[in-house]
Design a protein around this motif. Structure first.
Motif, PDB file in Angstrom:
ATOM      1  N   LYS A 185     -14.393 -54.314  -9.129  1.00 53.85           N
ATOM      2  CA  LYS A 185     -14.011 -54.634  -7.862  1.00 53.85           C
ATOM      3  C   LYS A 185     -13.470 -53.589  -6.893  1.00 53.85           C
ATOM      4  O   LYS A 185     -13.194 -53.834  -5.604  1.00 53.85           O
ATOM      5  CB  LYS A 185     -12.784 -55.674  -7.994  1.00 53.85           C
ATOM      6  N   TYR A 186     -13.484 -52.385  -7.504  1.00 52.47           N
ATOM      7  CA  TYR A 186     -12.849 -51.184  -6.605  1.00 52.47           C
ATOM      8  C   TYR A 186     -13.793 -50.576  -6.069  1.00 52.47           C
ATOM      9  O   TYR A 186     -15.437 -50.725  -6.315  1.00 52.47           O
ATOM     10  CB  TYR A 186     -12.049 -50.347  -7.603  1.00 52.47           C
ATOM     11  N   GLY A 236     -15.942 -49.795 -11.031  1.00 53.67           N
ATOM     12  CA  GLY A 236     -15.209 -50.724 -12.110  1.00 53.67           C
ATOM     13  C   GLY A 236     -15.105 -52.095 -11.596  1.00 53.67           C
ATOM     14  O   GLY A 236     -14.062 -52.707 -11.567  1.00 53.67           O
ATOM     15  N   ILE A 290      -4.143 -49.981  -9.191  1.00 54.42           N
ATOM     16  CA  ILE A 290      -5.112 -49.350  -8.331  1.00 54.42           C
ATOM     17  C   ILE A 290      -5.046 -50.676  -7.246  1.00 54.42           C
ATOM     18  O   ILE A 290      -5.379 -51.614  -7.741  1.00 54.42           O
ATOM     19  CB  ILE A 290      -6.264 -49.141  -8.843  1.00 54.42           C
ATOM     20  N   TYR A 291      -4.913 -50.434  -6.148  1.00 55.86           N
ATOM     21  CA  TYR A 291      -5.165 -51.400  -4.998  1.00 55.86           C
ATOM     22  C   TYR A 291      -6.541 -51.194  -4.410  1.00 55.86           C
ATOM     23  O   TYR A 291      -7.233 -50.158  -4.239  1.00 55.86           O
ATOM     24  CB  TYR A 291      -3.896 -51.261  -3.815  1.00 55.86           C
ATOM     25  N   THR A 292      -7.138 -52.667  -4.121  1.00 59.73           N
ATOM     26  CA  THR A 292      -8.309 -52.689  -3.313  1.00 59.73           C
ATOM     27  C   THR A 292      -8.282 -53.738  -2.275  1.00 59.73           C
ATOM     28  O   THR A 292      -7.214 -54.712  -2.342  1.00 59.73           O
ATOM     29  CB  THR A 292      -9.592 -52.782  -4.205  1.00 59.73           C
ATOM     30  N   ASP A 293      -9.147 -53.925  -1.568  1.00 62.86           N
ATOM     31  CA  ASP A 293      -9.487 -55.003  -0.632  1.00 62.86           C
ATOM     32  C   ASP A 293      -9.706 -56.374  -1.545  1.00 62.86           C
ATOM     33  O   ASP A 293     -10.997 -56.524  -1.470  1.00 62.86           O
ATOM     34  CB  ASP A 293     -10.389 -54.742   0.473  1.00 62.86           C
ATOM     35  N   SER A 294      -9.003 -57.089  -1.938  1.00 60.81           N
ATOM     36  CA  SER A 294      -9.501 -58.157  -2.964  1.00 60.81           C
ATOM     37  C   SER A 294      -8.944 -59.372  -2.381  1.00 60.81           C
ATOM     38  O   SER A 294      -8.749 -60.365  -3.487  1.00 60.81           O
ATOM     39  CB  SER A 294      -8.925 -57.775  -4.505  1.00 60.81           C
ATOM     40  N   SER A 316     -15.495 -59.643 -12.398  1.00 62.99           N
ATOM     41  CA  SER A 316     -14.580 -59.708 -11.120  1.00 62.99           C
ATOM     42  C   SER A 316     -14.731 -61.075 -10.674  1.00 62.99           C
ATOM     43  O   SER A 316     -15.584 -62.091 -10.940  1.00 62.99           O
ATOM     44  CB  SER A 316     -15.034 -58.901 -10.572  1.00 62.99           C
TER      45      SER A 316
END
Lengths: 429, 369
Positions: free
Chosen positions: A36-37, A34, A274-278, A298
């Motif tokens: 960035k995830y 997706g 939904i969290y991610t290392d962004s 992204s």
């Protein structure tokens, strides 16, 4: 003594070999999704959104990108004093070292971690599905039915049921039979690979099964054994979007689900995020002559050319005159001027030269791995290089720093591959 | 660490109208994902400083929200850290900060308990990239008491809004005048100062006891003949976001690749983990910065679009700044506008400003035809 009601054990050690080149140097849960995830962001975020603040991530296959991504759990607020995320990797013991030989064995070898947290319930998760789920609701169901084991179940169309592990249930949702990929399914209720166990039931089962099956597996050994013993096992009905992204085609389809104007799976809600290392990506720029339609793009990306029906990761550059269509481009890729890309998956850090054509030609299955690459999608592995002016067909696989001489008459025909021997460090060196 | 940092972020710009009704100037959103205060904080951490105080007062809620965790700037550490200092009540004081010097005076304990020999002070509402290490080295080489960063102001910029300095041939500052009616040079302070920590404590105590509270007027300017104050030339991009037009221009500057590459990935900010920007099938977006979580249907040109903005079908947006969470309905027309956060433009609304005077829509308002 520490006491947690429920902790999660996330099985993230599998290779996911059906994703082909995409998992050649990453574990499947670390594969981007997706834009960035990464796939593991979904179960990790589900945990924190469900109030599960202690997560053991069991790793084995190619863990580097995965452990770097997880770090100390900061993206999910799991950098905690009590609880938080713990990476559990295979380790040497007094009696010698051994790999995790199965899903059950992977938990068995980490019983001490669970013991330390002293939970009442243990949630077992896989790291390879795309879905949002409130595990707290499942726990409430588990408690209400006084289950020994509850298993999340999805209703699928009858014709699909024979591709999955099917659960046959009584009216009260109590499970009386498991059937693995049955030709004539008796139910269309499938096992999603999400389990809640009473901790003592789990520990006891793992210890006993370890003596019989050193390669102890939940689906093959543990669950059938417990069912036979008459344990209270119930199916927890899940409703909502759930996708297995274990094959090139299903991975591509699930990404494409996101670009619908009204997608079935909505990432844009404020709840259950939904969290991610962004952290700290620069803004995303669309150029003066750019065209972007039906796509996700992204942070940090610069689109000067044209992008249609595609999913782009962070820091992707699409140069002037380039056209990207029906494709997935992962982070840090560069698409040179005038290059045309159709129905491709391009893995991280890949550089594509100018005026190349990729995904052009007949739909011929991949010669080397026809069962993996057969839907017309060409896949280019991470850190690859594609020179200027070449034409690459459909169902091709490239995982190499290629040069013009790798392409006879400037072409790579459909179904062909270029995979060069790589050293231990992959193509990074 | 040789220096600790102080970011002066307590001020309100009187020239910003509705844009600072609900936020400090230093909390103004910039470049589709940053806030102004990110720039000095990132400069400090990138200069190796790990102890940073941000002094807040006016409308501090939004700043406190932004700075609620130090980890995004790598300041969540045992050595050093991020200190957000606000006015407080105590036995012998019940005052708001009466000026920049007073804001430091009321937090002198922070300075006294520190060990770093130098203090770097920066205003919180300037967008620039600077390595303070070089400035400290210059400060030591000159044997300066105080060093003030300055830049040459180009002719097309109004210098009378800045502190104008005059220097002798050794770069010692001979005069410093805030917002002069008749500027005597084309050199202006950039709001960045280096001073020895102990000297700062001593002088701040001295002037506040005399009832003087302003750092520039009452310390730098007043003491220019007593103390050795030198100018340190800064070359490079610098903008103060304290007026509507400079704020507008600063955001538009980020449409240039050169400016974006100046600040990224160097500048850190609080992430929000929104999904990627979504361009639906009818979207026509060109020359635009787009924040994540945005869902775009209409057309946009020459725009800075922040996170979670929604634009409807048939909307035409040009030369505008659209802040986080704003929803623009179908068939709206927006030209030369700054649409603040969480605004809802109902279908068919027209917001038209000019390049000289962009239209401003206040945060959180509903606008219908």
């Amino acid at each position: 003594m520490r006491k947690k009601e429920m902790i999660a054990m996330l099985l993230a050690g599998g290779q996911g070999s059906r994703l082909g080149i995409l998992t050649s140097s990453n574990a499947k849960p670390a594969v981007p999704f997706g834009g960035k995830y990464r796939i593991i962001d979904f179960p990790m975020s589900n945990c924190v959104n469900s109030g599960v603040d202690t997560v053991g991530v069991v790793t084995q296959y190619q863990p580097l990108t995965l452990t770097q991504h997880i770090g100390i759990g900061t993206p999910w607020d799991l950098d905690r004093q009590v609880g938080g995320v713990t990476i559990l990797s295979p380790h040497e013991k007094r009696a010698g070292g051994e790999w995790f030989a199965g899903t059950g064995d992977a938990i068995y070898q980490n019983l001490e971690f669970i013991e330390q947290n002293n939970p009442e319930y243990v949630l077992i998760l896989g790291g390879d599905h795309i879905y949002k789920m409130d595990y707290a609701k499942m726990l409430a169901y588990h408690k209400k039915n006084d289950c020994d084991v509850s298993i999340a179940a999805l209703t699928v169309p009858w014709e699909d049921a024979s591709r999955f592990g099917v659960m046959n249930i009584h009216e009260d949702k109590r499970i009386y039979e498991f059937e693995e990929k049955p030709a004539q399914p008796k139910s269309n209720f499938i096992n999603m690979g999400i389990y809640i166990f009473k901790w003592d039931v789990l520990r006891d089962a793992l210890e006993r099964d370890h003596k019989i099956h050193p390669d102890s597996d939940f689906g093959k050994h543990i669950l059938p054994m417990l069912l036979q013993e008459g344990k209270r096992m119930f199916a927890y009905e899940f409703e909502g979007y759930w996708r297995d992204v274990g094959t090139i085609d299903s991975y591509w389809m699930a990404n494409m689900d996101l670009i619908q104007t009204l997608p079935e799976f909505n990432l844009y809600e404020d709840f259950d995020k939904i969290y991610t290392d962004s952290a700290n990506q620069p803004p995303m720029y669309t150029g003066l002559n750019a065209e972007i339609e039906g796509s996700l793009v992204s942070e940090g990306s610069e689109i000067i050319g044209k992008v249609y029906n595609s999913v782009l990761g962070t820091n992707v550059i699409v140069e002037e005159g380039a056209i990207v269509r029906d494709s997935i481009i992962m982070e840090e890729c560069y698409i040179g001027k005038g290059t045309v890309i159709e129905r491709c998956i391009i893995d991280k850090h890949t550089t594509i030269g100018e005026n190349a054509k990729i995904g052009d030609g007949e739909n011929i299955k991949n010669i080397h791995k026809p069962d993996l690459y057969d839907t017309g999608i060409t896949v280019i592995g991470e850190f690859s290089i594609i020179p200027d002016n070449v034409t690459i067909g459909k169902n091709c696989v490239i995982f190499a720093r290629t040069e013009p001489r790798d392409y006879e008459n400037g072409r790579l025909e459909s179904g062909q591959s270029i995979v060069k021997q790589v050293n231990e460090k992959g193509l990074r060196a | 660490m040789r220096a600790l940092g102080i970011v002066l972020a307590g001020g309100k710009s009187g020239r910003m109208g509705a844009l600072v009704r609900n936020r400090a100037t230093s909390a103004l959103p910039v470049g589709s994902c940053y806030r102004a205060v990110d720039f000095p904080i990132s400069n400090m951490t990138n200069s190796g400083m790990n102890k940073i105080a941000v002094i807040t007062q006016y409308n501090s809620r939004s700043l406190h929200d932004h700075l609620s965790s130090p980890k995004w700037w790598d300041l969540g550490s045992k050595q050093g850290g991020l200190f957000v200092l606000s006015p407080y009540l105590s036995i012998d004081n019940s005052q708001w900060f009466r000026g920049t010097a007073d804001s430091i005076y009321q937090n002198l304990t922070f300075l006294r308990r520190s060990k770093e020999p130098y203090v770097v002070i920066s205003s919180g509402d300037c967008v620039y990239k600077m390595d303070y290490t070089d400035m400290i080295a210059y400060h030591e080489r000159k044997g300066a008491d105080i060093t003030i960063g300055y830049r040459r102001v180009p002719d097309n910029e109004d210098i009378t809004q800045y502190g104008v300095i005059e220097m002798d041939e050794n770069d010692r500052i001979t005069d410093l005048e805030e917002k002069p009616l008749e500027p005597q040079s084309d050199l202006a302070s950039i709001g960045v100062y280096v001073i020895k920590r102990e000297l700062l404590i001593e002088k701040i105590e001295e002037i506040v006891l005399e009832g003087r509270y302003d750092l520039v007027r009452d310390l730098f300017s007043r003491y220019r003949k007593v103390l050795k104050i030198y100018g340190y030339r800064f070359e490079g991009y610098w903008r103060n976001v304290g007026t509507v037009s400079s704020y507008f221009d600063c955001n538009m500057d980020f449409l240039s690749k050169e400016i974006r590459e100046t600040f990224a990935p160097y500048t850190k900010t609080k992430p929000k983990d929104e999904p990627p920007a979504k361009y639906n099938a009818n979207a026509k977006v060109v020359n635009a910065l787009v924040g994540n979580g945005a869902i775009l249907n209409g057309s946009a040109k020459n725009c800075v679009i922040f996170r979670k903005v929604f634009t409807g079908d048939g909307s035409v947006i040009s030369d505008s700044i659209i802040m986080e969470g704003t929803r623009i309905g179908n068939n709206c027309v927006v030209e030369y506008a700054i649409i603040d956060k969480d605004v809802n433009l109902h279908d068919g609304v027209r917001v038209i400003g000019t390049a000289e005077k962009p239209a401003v829509i206040t945060k959180g308002t509903e606008v219908s035809v």
